[in-house]
Write an enzyme that holds these catalytic residues in place. Structure first.
Site, mmCIF file in Angstrom:
data_model
loop_
_atom_site.group_PDB
_atom_site.id
_atom_site.type_symbol
_atom_site.label_atom_id
_atom_site.label_comp_id
_atom_site.label_asym_id
_atom_site.label_seq_id
_atom_site.Cartn_x
_atom_site.Cartn_y
_atom_site.Cartn_z
ATOM 1 N N LYS A 1 -7.139 5.463 -20.284
ATOM 2 C CA LYS A 1 -7.211 5.755 -21.425
ATOM 3 C C LYS A 1 -5.905 5.829 -22.414
ATOM 4 C CE LYS A 1 -11.686 6.940 -20.351
ATOM 5 N NZ LYS A 1 -11.879 6.724 -19.005
ATOM 6 N N ARG B 1 0.865 -1.194 0.037
ATOM 7 C CA ARG B 1 -0.024 0.002 -0.134
ATOM 8 C C ARG B 1 0.956 1.363 0.103
ATOM 9 N NH1 ARG B 1 -1.781 2.431 4.380
ATOM 10 N NH2 ARG B 1 -2.366 0.019 5.622
ATOM 11 N N ASP C 1 -6.795 18.200 -15.510
ATOM 12 C CA ASP C 1 -7.273 16.705 -16.005
ATOM 13 C C ASP C 1 -6.448 16.450 -17.532
ATOM 14 O OD1 ASP C 1 -8.058 14.388 -17.187
ATOM 15 O OD2 ASP C 1 -9.932 14.315 -16.306
HETATM 16 C C1 LIG Z 1 -11.517 13.203 -18.906
HETATM 17 C C2 LIG Z 1 -11.669 11.905 -17.894
HETATM 18 N N1 LIG Z 1 -11.150 12.149 -16.773
HETATM 19 C C3 LIG Z 1 -11.544 11.101 -15.791
HETATM 20 C C4 LIG Z 1 -12.040 10.218 -16.004
HETATM 21 C C5 LIG Z 1 -12.158 8.885 -14.943
HETATM 22 O O1 LIG Z 1 -11.364 7.891 -15.104
HETATM 23 P P1 LIG Z 1 -11.650 6.357 -14.729
HETATM 24 O O2 LIG Z 1 -12.646 6.007 -15.562
HETATM 25 O O3 LIG Z 1 -10.229 5.696 -15.115
HETATM 26 O O4 LIG Z 1 -11.922 6.531 -13.489
HETATM 27 C C6 LIG Z 1 -12.648 9.776 -17.411
HETATM 28 C C7 LIG Z 1 -13.188 8.665 -17.784
HETATM 29 O O5 LIG Z 1 -13.704 8.496 -18.611
HETATM 30 C C8 LIG Z 1 -12.263 10.752 -18.308
HETATM 31 O O6 LIG Z 1 -12.804 10.708 -19.462
#
Ligand SMILES: Cc1ncc(COP(=O)(O)O)c(C=O)c1O
Length: 380
Positions: A195, A46, A170
């Site tokens: 992704k 962890r 993000d």
């Molecule tokens: C732009 C974006 N941020 C965050 C996330 C969340 O990620 P996760 O699905 O890996 O939890 C996604 C998921 O589609 C996303 O497209």
């Protein structure tokens, strides 16, 4: 090291035990102490694990940060950094963002007494008007999912820095191959590594990367305290995926632009939202803060729910599925799929309506993808 080289080599050397070229999966919960009162580099998974460390160091190098931390999912990364804030703090959040982030912020984070204002970050006056003495962070997503709006990262970073506000971006849609927010002054980059970074639609994962020692120390503490880190096997898979990030992103980018041009000229398409097109209102900003446009974009068909259903059901190669960033092409309707966790009035008010289709263009041959779109649009 150039990006392509770092993606393959940063963070690990051949394994010292047997010379394994790929870091082994250290599938262990705990590590033997070297002696009484003498822990080794790792004591408990962890808190840290060699496979995880290899991935974290690689991601830090690719984003131009000093430290990276990986998590079970993208949402786990976001939820973990949100633990940094407490009741009475104020956050400014882009009013156009991934539905799951919106749900976490409105239904979990806000419930704890953290004040959140959703603001159009493209309007710096609106951002200035939203700032309060208690404002602790600005959360940015650019390009936004699914509307493909951009935020000027330099402008927001400069604005926040002088006010001692943390900026978090993000960067899932472009990946560090095309956009490196830390180099533009942003404090923390967040990724859904599910992704493009992993790229093969076979793992869920997340990451936070920073170049600030104070924030790195805090995230390291929170990752361990909340137990949200990614497990060793998943870290191994993401590390395998990220090695081909550069070549995949080039191909995604080329394919997506070809398809965007094709769609823009099609009589049954009302609008294509792709920052690489000259018709995109922020095309110049896209070119000035990123070196490519990625593989995901959206478009509006002429018609509504009936036409969207006919079109999506007629596709043979594009898979009707949520998510993005994998080698295979995926397509979806944000209104009923990825963004359904946003209240309908909010979806409609920002333009997430039935005619909006989001596509994640894979690395198949563009001719096959265009032929599939052509036959499906023909049935609409
Ligand atoms: C732009 C974006 N941020 C965050 C996330 C969340 O990620 P996760 O699905 O890996 O939890 C996604 C998921 O589609 C996303 O497209």
């Amino acid at each position: 090291m150039k990006f392509e080289t770092a993606a393959i080599h940063a963070g690990h050397e051949p394994d010292p035990a047997y010379g394994a070229v790929m870091p082994p999966i250290y599938q262990t919960s705990t590590f033997a102490f070297l002696g009484f009162d003498k822990p080794g580099e790792f004591d408990y998974t962890r808190s840290g694990n060699p496979t995880r460390k290899a991935l974290e160091q690689c991601l830090a190098a690719l984003e131009g940060g000093t430290d990276a931390f990986v998590f079970a999912t993208g949402m786990a990364a976001t939820a973990t950094i949100m633990q940094h804030f407490s009741a009475g703090d104020h956050l400014i959040v882009h009013d156009d963002l991934y539905g799951g982030t919106y749900r976490l912020l409105t239904s979990v984070v806000a419930e704890k007494g953290i004040d959140i204002d959703f603001v159009n970050l493209r309007d710096i006056d609106a951002v200035a008007a939203a700032v309060q003495p208690s404002t602790k962070a600005i959360w940015i997503e650019t390009p936004t999912n699914p509307l493909m709006n951009l935020v000027d990262l330099r402008e927001i970073a400069d604005f926040a820095k002088v006010r001692n506000i943390i900026t978090i971006c993000d960067n899932t849609f472009l990946s560090p191959y095309f956009q490196r927010p830390l180099e533009l002054g942003i404090d923390i980059v967040m990724h859904s590594t599910t992704k493009y970074i992993n790229g093969h639609s076979d793992v869920v994962g997340g990451a936070l990367i920073t170049g600030r020692a104070d924030l790195a120390e805090r995230i390291r503490f929170l990752q361990n305290a909340t137990g949200s880190a990614q497990a060793p096997f998943e870290c191994f898979l993401v590390l395998r995926g990220v090695k081909t990030l550069a070549v995949r992103m080039e191909y995604h980018n080329t394919n997506a632009l070809k398809i965007a041009h094709y769609l823009e000229a099609h009589p049954k398409i009302a609008q294509v939202l792709h920052p690489g097109l000259e018709s995109h209102p922020q095309h110049e900003l896209a070119k000035s803060q990123a070196t490519g446009f990625g593989g995901t974009f959206s478009f509006r068909i002429k018609g509504g729910q009936a036409e969207a259903r006919t079109f999506l059901e007629a596709l043979k190669l594009f898979v009707l599925a949520e998510s993005l960033g994998g080698v295979e092409s995926l397509i979806e309707q944000p209104f009923t799929m990825t963004h359904v966790s946003m209240p309908e009035d909010v979806r409609r008010s920002i333009g997430i309506t039935e005619d909006l289709i989001r596509v994640s263009v894979g690395i198949e041959h563009a001719d096959d993808l265009i032929a599939d779109l052509e036959q499906a649009l023909g049935q609409m």
